[in-house]
Design a protein around this motif. Structure first.
Motif, short mmCIF file in Angstrom:
data_model
loop_
_atom_site.label_atom_id
_atom_site.label_comp_id
_atom_site.label_asym_id
_atom_site.label_seq_id
_atom_site.Cartn_x
_atom_site.Cartn_y
_atom_site.Cartn_z
N THR A 239 0.97 -1.27 -0.09
CA THR A 239 0.03 -0.07 -0.10
C THR A 239 0.96 1.29 0.00
O THR A 239 0.73 2.23 -0.97
N ASN A 240 1.92 1.15 0.84
CA ASN A 240 2.90 2.41 0.86
C ASN A 240 3.66 2.87 -0.58
O ASN A 240 3.85 3.68 -0.92
N SER A 251 -5.18 5.86 2.20
CA SER A 251 -6.43 5.19 2.05
C SER A 251 -6.69 4.87 0.83
O SER A 251 -7.45 3.90 0.53
N ARG A 252 -6.63 5.82 -0.39
CA ARG A 252 -6.95 5.53 -1.60
C ARG A 252 -6.11 4.58 -2.16
O ARG A 252 -6.60 3.76 -3.08
N ALA A 253 -4.95 4.47 -1.80
CA ALA A 253 -4.00 3.48 -2.43
C ALA A 253 -4.22 2.12 -1.82
O ALA A 253 -4.41 1.22 -2.56
N GLU A 254 -4.89 2.08 -0.67
CA GLU A 254 -5.42 0.75 -0.22
C GLU A 254 -6.73 0.29 -1.03
O GLU A 254 -6.87 -0.76 -1.26
N LEU A 292 -0.52 0.14 -12.19
CA LEU A 292 -0.78 -0.35 -10.81
C LEU A 292 0.11 -1.64 -10.21
O LEU A 292 0.98 -1.97 -9.59
N ALA A 293 0.06 -2.76 -11.44
CA ALA A 293 0.75 -4.07 -11.45
C ALA A 293 2.22 -3.87 -11.15
O ALA A 293 2.92 -4.60 -10.63
N GLN A 294 2.87 -2.94 -12.11
CA GLN A 294 4.18 -2.58 -12.33
C GLN A 294 4.78 -2.10 -10.91
O GLN A 294 5.85 -2.29 -10.57
N ILE A 295 3.87 -1.70 -9.80
CA ILE A 295 4.24 -1.27 -8.70
C ILE A 295 4.22 -2.44 -7.77
O ILE A 295 5.05 -2.78 -6.88
N ILE A 296 3.05 -3.08 -7.90
CA ILE A 296 2.86 -4.46 -6.86
C ILE A 296 3.63 -5.51 -6.93
O ILE A 296 4.11 -6.17 -6.05
N GLU A 297 3.92 -5.95 -8.30
CA GLU A 297 4.68 -7.19 -8.72
C GLU A 297 5.97 -7.13 -7.99
O GLU A 297 6.57 -8.21 -7.37
N PRO A 298 7.00 -6.18 -8.02
CA PRO A 298 8.33 -6.11 -7.51
C PRO A 298 8.25 -6.32 -6.05
O PRO A 298 9.29 -7.01 -5.64
N ARG A 299 7.17 -5.63 -5.26
CA ARG A 299 7.41 -5.74 -4.02
C ARG A 299 7.04 -7.12 -3.56
O ARG A 299 7.46 -7.62 -2.85
#
Length: 413
Positions: A239-240, A251-254, A292-299
């Protein structure tokens, strides 16, 4: 409706507080009839940092469950975990007390109590005793010695201990929420009992519970609990990253993570879009699911790599024969199994409770506690109903582990 016919568990996580209500049937089996959830406040990485906020979150979750089921909740079983937990081996020995030398539940309770007599630092207290095997007159590898005949009863056990300060603060929060404590449950053990098969435990398996603020690892080898550890990373870190990457509020990121997030760029769509407001301006920008997936996948890849590293640090193989079993709220992310298998190997599966109304990985902790308490016969004590044990054995039964836990808890509250 009487509260004594229900067993309630309380799982206080870093992101959510969850209450699960199970009704005890006439045969002593549980049936989940209600849940209550609330956003967790006053918690960080599994520890309480603000008692007033934590009490309010507990109260909100309990109120939610009470409205759903239509009862007043007065007593809960509390799950406990965290980085302060440690394991150490122990051994207990007693002489069988009955005249006919038949081993009863009283003898089993006595030998488990004998195994608790260990040297502990003053700041630590025993949470749970997990028997690995019982030994009757030299015959080992016994899982349940009740009904056997012998003179000498021994147990090889794992003692689960925790820091008194952290445990006391947790118990104070529950008490200040106007709740009595039926007992404390070592949450990783309860989750493992629910999710893992006997074959997986024998082969060697790593149970991974990825929550909001922490990831808990529980390792089994040769059928026994072998180790546990906590990594201070969880769904909040994803989320961060989204909040930073999209320059929007947490909150919007979540919200966008839960609604539009996918674990892998391979499954993301460029034509699925949403709007986010940029911090510092009144403008809204349009973001695609692929961005969005480009942020989530590496984490996520980093989290799974950290899991493998931590298993090695614990002294175990990062390629267990039984593989990895994953659960926790983060596992609700779409297509996360593909990313997990790319980092952990093919032997990976996701564990989800199969009870109606709680078929989400975020409920594994609370449902696991219900299952754990049922397996240990606690329901027959709480509900006062009949048991599967014949009357002769029931007479032999001494105070349960959870009754003794209640006496122990009085020292803290």
């Amino acid at each position: 409706m009487s509260n004594q016919d229900f067993v309630i568990t309380l799982d206080i996580g870093s992101s959510q507080v969850r209450v699960i209500v199970a009704e005890v049937n006439a045969d002593g089996t549980p049936h989940i009839v209600g849940v209550g959830t609330a956003k967790s406040q006053g918690m960080k990485k599994g520890a309480i940092i603000n008692i007033d906020q934590a009490v309010q979150s507990i109260r909100e979750a309990v109120d939610h469950a009470e409205r759903m089921v239509g009862i007043e909740i007065s007593e809960v079983f509390v799950g406990i975990s965290g980085h302060h937990i440690s394991l150490q081996p122990s051994h207990g020995v007693v002489a069988v007390s009955s005249e006919d030398r038949e081993i009863g539940y009283h003898d089993i309770d006595r030998v488990l109590q004998a195994s608790r007599v260990i040297a502990l630092p003053p700041e630590r207290a025993i949470i749970e005793v997990v028997p690995k095997q019982f030994i009757v007159d030299g015959l080992d590898d016994i899982k349940d010695p009740s009904g056997m005949v012998g003179v000498r009863l021994e147990v090889d056990a794992i003692i689960v201990t925790g820091t008194k300060t952290i445990m006391t603060n947790l118990l104070r929060c529950v008490e200040r929420a106007n709740l009595n404590i039926g007992g404390m449950v070592f949450l990783p053990l309860a989750v493992s009992e629910l999710c893992l098969s006997n074959d997986e435990k024998k082969l060697g398996v790593v149970m991974v519970d990825i929550g909001g603020g922490t990831t808990t690892l529980t390792v089994y080898q040769q059928g026994h609990l072998a180790g546990t550890s906590v990594i201070p990373i969880g769904g909040e870190y994803i989320t961060n990253d989204i909040a930073i990457g999209l320059r929007t509020q947490t909150s919007r990121a979540e919200e966008v993570k839960c609604q539009y997030g996918v674990a892998s760029k391979e499954f993301a769509k460029t034509d699925e879009t949403f709007k986010v407001q940029t911090i510092g301006t009144s403008r809204e920008r349009i973001v695609t699911q692929l961005e969005l997936a480009q942020i989530i996948e590496p984490r996520l890849e980093e989290m799974f790599q950290l899991i493998r590293q931590q298993v090695k640090v614990m002294g175990f193989s990062d390629e267990p024969a039984g593989g990895y079993v994953l659960t926790g709220g983060v596992m609700a992310t779409r297509h996360i199994l593909d990313v997990a298998q790319s980092q952990l190997g093919a032997a990976v599966r996701i564990a989800i409770p199969q009870n109606i109304g709680v078929k989400e990985p975020s409920y594994t902790g609370g449902v696991g506690m219900i299952h754990y308490l049922h397996q240990r016969g606690v329901f027959q004590i709480e509900s006062g109903r009949s048991t599967h044990h014949p009357p002769r054995q029931k007479k032999q039964r001494g105070p349960s582990a959870f009754e003794k836990m209640k006496n122990w808890l009085s020292e803290f509250i």
